[in-house]
Design a protein around this motif. Sequence first.
Motif, PDB file in Angstrom:
ATOM      1  N   LEU A 128      26.284  21.482  17.277  1.00  0.00           N
ATOM      2  CA  LEU A 128      25.525  20.227  17.178  1.00  0.00           C
ATOM      3  C   LEU A 128      24.438  20.003  17.944  1.00  0.00           C
ATOM      4  O   LEU A 128      23.739  18.826  17.695  1.00  0.00           O
ATOM      5  CB  LEU A 128      26.456  19.058  17.252  1.00  0.00           C
ATOM      6  N   ARG A 129      23.987  20.738  19.041  1.00  0.00           N
ATOM      7  CA  ARG A 129      23.095  20.290  20.058  1.00  0.00           C
ATOM      8  C   ARG A 129      21.842  20.128  19.230  1.00  0.00           C
ATOM      9  O   ARG A 129      20.835  19.127  19.554  1.00  0.00           O
ATOM     10  CB  ARG A 129      23.176  21.481  21.087  1.00  0.00           C
ATOM     11  N   LEU A 130      21.254  21.282  18.332  1.00  0.00           N
ATOM     12  CA  LEU A 130      20.107  21.062  17.706  1.00  0.00           C
ATOM     13  C   LEU A 130      20.077  20.130  16.559  1.00  0.00           C
ATOM     14  O   LEU A 130      19.187  19.487  16.368  1.00  0.00           O
ATOM     15  CB  LEU A 130      19.691  22.490  17.197  1.00  0.00           C
ATOM     16  N   THR A 131      21.175  19.929  15.967  1.00  0.00           N
ATOM     17  CA  THR A 131      21.270  18.849  14.822  1.00  0.00           C
ATOM     18  C   THR A 131      21.092  17.581  15.289  1.00  0.00           C
ATOM     19  O   THR A 131      20.365  16.728  14.680  1.00  0.00           O
ATOM     20  CB  THR A 131      22.689  19.152  14.260  1.00  0.00           C
ATOM     21  N   ARG A 132      21.630  17.321  16.404  1.00  0.00           N
ATOM     22  CA  ARG A 132      21.354  16.215  17.160  1.00  0.00           C
ATOM     23  C   ARG A 132      19.807  15.678  17.548  1.00  0.00           C
ATOM     24  O   ARG A 132      19.466  14.677  17.471  1.00  0.00           O
ATOM     25  CB  ARG A 132      22.059  16.042  18.612  1.00  0.00           C
ATOM     26  N   HIS A 133      18.993  16.937  17.882  1.00  0.00           N
ATOM     27  CA  HIS A 133      17.533  16.536  18.073  1.00  0.00           C
ATOM     28  C   HIS A 133      16.892  16.279  17.012  1.00  0.00           C
ATOM     29  O   HIS A 133      15.977  15.505  16.733  1.00  0.00           O
ATOM     30  CB  HIS A 133      17.104  17.985  18.663  1.00  0.00           C
ATOM     31  N   GLY A 134      17.386  16.995  15.747  1.00  0.00           N
ATOM     32  CA  GLY A 134      16.637  16.724  14.360  1.00  0.00           C
ATOM     33  C   GLY A 134      16.998  15.423  14.088  1.00  0.00           C
ATOM     34  O   GLY A 134      15.963  14.801  13.380  1.00  0.00           O
ATOM     35  N   LEU A 135      18.172  14.659  14.100  1.00  0.00           N
ATOM     36  CA  LEU A 135      18.625  13.375  13.614  1.00  0.00           C
ATOM     37  C   LEU A 135      17.645  12.444  14.737  1.00  0.00           C
ATOM     38  O   LEU A 135      17.203  11.313  14.153  1.00  0.00           O
ATOM     39  CB  LEU A 135      20.108  12.926  13.804  1.00  0.00           C
ATOM     40  N   GLN A 136      17.644  12.765  16.060  1.00  0.00           N
ATOM     41  CA  GLN A 136      16.894  11.924  17.025  1.00  0.00           C
ATOM     42  C   GLN A 136      15.478  11.690  16.567  1.00  0.00           C
ATOM     43  O   GLN A 136      14.715  10.711  16.615  1.00  0.00           O
ATOM     44  CB  GLN A 136      17.036  12.484  18.241  1.00  0.00           C
ATOM     45  N   ALA A 137      14.753  12.866  16.104  1.00  0.00           N
ATOM     46  CA  ALA A 137      13.523  12.943  15.352  1.00  0.00           C
ATOM     47  C   ALA A 137      13.308  11.859  14.347  1.00  0.00           C
ATOM     48  O   ALA A 137      12.284  11.022  14.352  1.00  0.00           O
ATOM     49  CB  ALA A 137      13.150  14.415  15.251  1.00  0.00           C
ATOM     50  N   ALA A 138      14.255  11.864  13.578  1.00  0.00           N
ATOM     51  CA  ALA A 138      14.108  11.006  12.385  1.00  0.00           C
ATOM     52  C   ALA A 138      14.383   9.543  12.653  1.00  0.00           C
ATOM     53  O   ALA A 138      13.712   8.640  12.600  1.00  0.00           O
ATOM     54  CB  ALA A 138      15.413  11.362  11.409  1.00  0.00           C
ATOM     55  N   ALA A 139      15.281   9.296  13.802  1.00  0.00           N
ATOM     56  CA  ALA A 139      15.087   7.874  14.277  1.00  0.00           C
ATOM     57  C   ALA A 139      14.242   7.361  15.058  1.00  0.00           C
ATOM     58  O   ALA A 139      13.746   6.320  15.036  1.00  0.00           O
ATOM     59  CB  ALA A 139      16.596   7.965  15.481  1.00  0.00           C
ATOM     60  N   ASP A 140      13.157   8.465  15.655  1.00  0.00           N
ATOM     61  CA  ASP A 140      12.041   8.294  16.170  1.00  0.00           C
ATOM     62  C   ASP A 140      10.843   8.064  15.440  1.00  0.00           C
ATOM     63  O   ASP A 140       9.778   7.982  15.871  1.00  0.00           O
ATOM     64  CB  ASP A 140      11.754   9.254  17.357  1.00  0.00           C
ATOM     65  N   GLY A 141      11.159   8.184  14.082  1.00  0.00           N
ATOM     66  CA  GLY A 141      10.139   8.211  13.034  1.00  0.00           C
ATOM     67  C   GLY A 141       9.377   9.365  12.903  1.00  0.00           C
ATOM     68  O   GLY A 141       8.042   9.328  12.205  1.00  0.00           O
ATOM     69  N   ALA A 142       9.950  10.530  12.902  1.00  0.00           N
ATOM     70  CA  ALA A 142       9.289  11.800  12.736  1.00  0.00           C
ATOM     71  C   ALA A 142       9.170  11.776  11.206  1.00  0.00           C
ATOM     72  O   ALA A 142       7.936  12.683  10.603  1.00  0.00           O
ATOM     73  CB  ALA A 142       9.724  12.970  13.264  1.00  0.00           C
ATOM     74  N   PHE A 143       9.828  11.581  10.501  1.00  0.00           N
ATOM     75  CA  PHE A 143       9.979  11.826   9.010  1.00  0.00           C
ATOM     76  C   PHE A 143       9.763  10.592   7.960  1.00  0.00           C
ATOM     77  O   PHE A 143      10.017   9.563   8.460  1.00  0.00           O
ATOM     78  CB  PHE A 143      11.390  12.387   8.663  1.00  0.00           C
ATOM     79  N   ARG A 144       9.385  11.091   6.778  1.00  0.00           N
ATOM     80  CA  ARG A 144       9.358  10.280   5.722  1.00  0.00           C
ATOM     81  C   ARG A 144      10.447   9.880   5.287  1.00  0.00           C
ATOM     82  O   ARG A 144      11.411  10.534   5.141  1.00  0.00           O
ATOM     83  CB  ARG A 144       8.576  10.809   4.425  1.00  0.00           C
ATOM     84  N   THR A 145      11.001   8.390   5.308  1.00  0.00           N
ATOM     85  CA  THR A 145      12.116   8.050   4.710  1.00  0.00           C
ATOM     86  C   THR A 145      12.322   7.478   3.437  1.00  0.00           C
ATOM     87  O   THR A 145      11.307   6.952   2.838  1.00  0.00           O
ATOM     88  CB  THR A 145      12.836   6.896   5.741  1.00  0.00           C
ATOM     89  N   PRO A 146      13.620   7.924   2.936  1.00  0.00           N
ATOM     90  CA  PRO A 146      13.295   7.146   1.107  1.00  0.00           C
ATOM     91  C   PRO A 146      13.290   5.824   1.311  1.00  0.00           C
ATOM     92  O   PRO A 146      14.089   5.193   1.959  1.00  0.00           O
ATOM     93  CB  PRO A 146      14.660   7.870   0.747  1.00  0.00           C
ATOM     94  N   GLY A 147      12.397   5.166   0.406  1.00  0.00           N
ATOM     95  CA  GLY A 147      12.158   3.791   0.652  1.00  0.00           C
ATOM     96  C   GLY A 147      12.062   3.166  -0.868  1.00  0.00           C
ATOM     97  O   GLY A 147      12.277   2.126  -1.221  1.00  0.00           O
ATOM     98  N   THR A 148      11.369   3.941  -2.088  1.00  0.00           N
ATOM     99  CA  THR A 148      11.236   3.526  -3.075  1.00  0.00           C
ATOM    100  C   THR A 148      12.612   3.502  -3.929  1.00  0.00           C
ATOM    101  O   THR A 148      13.483   4.005  -3.555  1.00  0.00           O
ATOM    102  CB  THR A 148      10.208   4.522  -3.802  1.00  0.00           C
ATOM    103  N   GLU A 149      12.330   2.928  -5.142  1.00  0.00           N
ATOM    104  CA  GLU A 149      13.649   2.802  -6.017  1.00  0.00           C
ATOM    105  C   GLU A 149      14.048   4.085  -6.610  1.00  0.00           C
ATOM    106  O   GLU A 149      14.963   4.152  -6.662  1.00  0.00           O
ATOM    107  CB  GLU A 149      13.210   1.780  -7.045  1.00  0.00           C
ATOM    108  N   ASP A 150      13.063   4.866  -6.799  1.00  0.00           N
ATOM    109  CA  ASP A 150      13.161   6.232  -7.239  1.00  0.00           C
ATOM    110  C   ASP A 150      14.153   7.117  -6.303  1.00  0.00           C
ATOM    111  O   ASP A 150      15.090   8.010  -6.546  1.00  0.00           O
ATOM    112  CB  ASP A 150      11.926   6.923  -7.454  1.00  0.00           C
ATOM    113  N   ASP A 151      13.933   6.636  -4.841  1.00  0.00           N
ATOM    114  CA  ASP A 151      14.434   7.658  -4.030  1.00  0.00           C
ATOM    115  C   ASP A 151      16.016   7.047  -3.680  1.00  0.00           C
ATOM    116  O   ASP A 151      16.623   7.818  -3.106  1.00  0.00           O
ATOM    117  CB  ASP A 151      13.777   7.429  -2.621  1.00  0.00           C
ATOM    118  N   ASP A 152      16.190   5.868  -3.869  1.00  0.00           N
ATOM    119  CA  ASP A 152      17.734   5.238  -3.468  1.00  0.00           C
ATOM    120  C   ASP A 152      18.713   6.001  -3.985  1.00  0.00           C
ATOM    121  O   ASP A 152      19.619   6.302  -3.404  1.00  0.00           O
ATOM    122  CB  ASP A 152      17.654   3.996  -4.323  1.00  0.00           C
TER     123      ASP A 152
END
Length: 220
Positions: A128-152
């Motif tokens: 889980l060491r690297l997976t944790r870095h991936g989720l932390q990157a998402a929490a820090d704003g690295a990725f596009r997050t689903p926000g539209t109705e289609d993505d829900d």
Amino acid sequence: MPRPRRTRAEMDELVLAVGRRQLAEHGTAGLSLREVARELGVVPSGVYRYVASRDELLTRLLEDAFSSLADAVEQDIAGITEPRTRMRTLAHAMRTWALAHPAQWALIYGSPVPGYHAPAERTSGPGLRLTRHGLQAAADGAFRTPGTEDDDAARLSPPFVAQAVEELQVEATAPQVTAATRAWTALLGAVSAEVFGHFGPLSPDDGAALLEAALEIHLD
């Protein structure tokens, strides 16, 4: 002359070294404690002082591979604070390690070994060491997050999100967990496809470009 006595730590490292070599040359099907004993210069029964079974050897090789990969990646991303740059660096560091250690990458992310079940209490931490870095990157704003109705409809279920947050110990929203999982899936798929030859022969530049393209879809 008599052979110098080896310490337990030396023997443990030699067992791993022989296991890594067998893995590289023959895959998991070729792992043999009898061959380990032969290379170590001990009687077959003597090897059980250092590794109890083939499954134990597989577990130790998994721990070793996860730790080696995480060490290499964390060395490359150390000190990088910008989340997208950190994620790009992480992805390319994973690819570099995977191409240098294809058999160990296959042990981690390839087909399951028939009849073997990795003990979670030993492999989850390193894994889980690297997976944790991936989720932390998402929490820090690295990725596009689903926000539209289609993505829900494509968001991950609440139990999955809760488990990810709990196991990885990263404060992340449901859209961020979804975004991280999508990006991580693309990353593993691109690296594995290159390592296992699914793209055919690639130049180093082409492999790096394909990984960048797979990741760019998800970066914000």
